[in-house]
Design a protein around this motif. Structure first.
Motif, PDB file in Angstrom:
ATOM      1  N   TRP A   1     -59.446  44.718   3.083  1.00  0.00           N
ATOM      2  CA  TRP A   1     -60.310  43.838   2.827  1.00  0.00           C
ATOM      3  C   TRP A   1     -59.770  42.571   3.529  1.00  0.00           C
ATOM      4  O   TRP A   1     -60.782  41.666   4.223  1.00  0.00           O
ATOM      5  N   GLU A   2     -58.556  41.992   3.288  1.00  0.00           N
ATOM      6  CA  GLU A   2     -58.139  40.979   3.890  1.00  0.00           C
ATOM      7  C   GLU A   2     -58.170  40.861   5.513  1.00  0.00           C
ATOM      8  O   GLU A   2     -58.198  39.772   6.186  1.00  0.00           O
TER       9      GLU A   2
ATOM     10  N   VAL B   1     -61.540  50.398   4.161  1.00  0.00           N
ATOM     11  CA  VAL B   1     -62.262  49.977   2.723  1.00  0.00           C
ATOM     12  C   VAL B   1     -63.386  51.208   2.599  1.00  0.00           C
ATOM     13  O   VAL B   1     -63.427  51.671   1.453  1.00  0.00           O
TER      14      VAL B   1
ATOM     15  N   MET C   1     -67.518  41.606   2.128  1.00  0.00           N
ATOM     16  CA  MET C   1     -66.030  41.431   3.023  1.00  0.00           C
ATOM     17  C   MET C   1     -66.388  40.882   4.181  1.00  0.00           C
ATOM     18  O   MET C   1     -65.729  39.882   4.438  1.00  0.00           O
ATOM     19  N   HIS C   2     -67.415  41.175   4.830  1.00  0.00           N
ATOM     20  CA  HIS C   2     -67.389  40.849   6.274  1.00  0.00           C
ATOM     21  C   HIS C   2     -67.891  39.394   6.228  1.00  0.00           C
ATOM     22  O   HIS C   2     -67.343  38.486   7.036  1.00  0.00           O
TER      23      HIS C   2
ATOM     24  N   GLY D   1     -56.395  48.905  -0.345  1.00  0.00           N
ATOM     25  CA  GLY D   1     -57.814  48.480  -0.368  1.00  0.00           C
ATOM     26  C   GLY D   1     -57.741  46.877   0.049  1.00  0.00           C
ATOM     27  O   GLY D   1     -58.498  46.512   0.710  1.00  0.00           O
TER      28      GLY D   1
ATOM     29  N   GLU E   1     -63.300  47.673   7.711  1.00  0.00           N
ATOM     30  CA  GLU E   1     -64.351  48.517   7.282  1.00  0.00           C
ATOM     31  C   GLU E   1     -63.884  49.900   7.024  1.00  0.00           C
ATOM     32  O   GLU E   1     -64.099  50.354   5.963  1.00  0.00           O
TER      33      GLU E   1
ATOM     34  N   ASN F   1     -60.385  42.932   7.227  1.00  0.00           N
ATOM     35  CA  ASN F   1     -61.720  43.237   7.536  1.00  0.00           C
ATOM     36  C   ASN F   1     -61.910  44.371   8.200  1.00  0.00           C
ATOM     37  O   ASN F   1     -62.463  44.584   8.993  1.00  0.00           O
TER      38      ASN F   1
ATOM     39  N   ILE G   1     -68.924  46.165   1.125  1.00  0.00           N
ATOM     40  CA  ILE G   1     -68.476  45.913   2.734  1.00  0.00           C
ATOM     41  C   ILE G   1     -69.256  44.750   3.129  1.00  0.00           C
ATOM     42  O   ILE G   1     -68.386  43.972   4.171  1.00  0.00           O
TER      43      ILE G   1
END
Length: 145
Positions: A14-15, A22, A49-50, A10, A19, A17, A46
């Protein structure tokens, strides 16, 4: 896959991006609390994150340790990144790139998993870490609630 492996996957997603990954690893009833003004659910997570990865393309968690105990994984991180993109967070005006390097202090993140999915993420909510710490290092005033 162990709970620690799920957390690692996860964080990597995230690092990056990512989606799709995640979304697959996070439960529909997910809640994040600690580094944000109020708890956020899966879709807001989410979106966060973006926003963060768009603003800091080199964003990294820099995990120094993992400790797994049943359904709980505790990770120690110190987030870094360079603000080279627009940071667009809900409730704030877009923050244009500053070029500033961000290095947040160590945070303790506690992940609670069930059936191979992340259900709860809490951090120790230090005022100089998370979103408040990021904004402070960028020189952005945090609006009062």
């Amino acid at each position: 896959m162990s709970n620690t492996d799920i957390v690692k996957a996860g964080l990597k997603a995230w690092e990056s991006n990512d989606e799709q990954t995640v979304t697959a690893l996070v439960a529909d009833d997910f809640k994040l609390s600690g580094p944000v003004p109020q708890p956020v659910g899966k879709q807001e997570f989410i979106g966060l994150m973006h926003a963060v990865v768009a603003a800091l393309p080199d964003f990294a968690f820099n995990i120094s340790s993992y400790e797994e105990n049943g359904d709980t994984v505790i990770a120690k991180s110190h987030i870094t990144g360079t603000h080279t993109g627009v940071l667009a967070l809900p409730g704030l005006p877009p923050i244009p790139p500053t070029g500033k390097k961000v290095r947040l202090p160590e945070e303790v993140q506690t992940y609670t998993l069930k059936d191979g999915k992340l259900h709860v993420l809490t951090t120790d909510a230090r005022p100089d870490a998370g979103i408040p710490g990021l904004l402070a290092q960028l020189g952005v005033e945090i609006p009062a609630h």
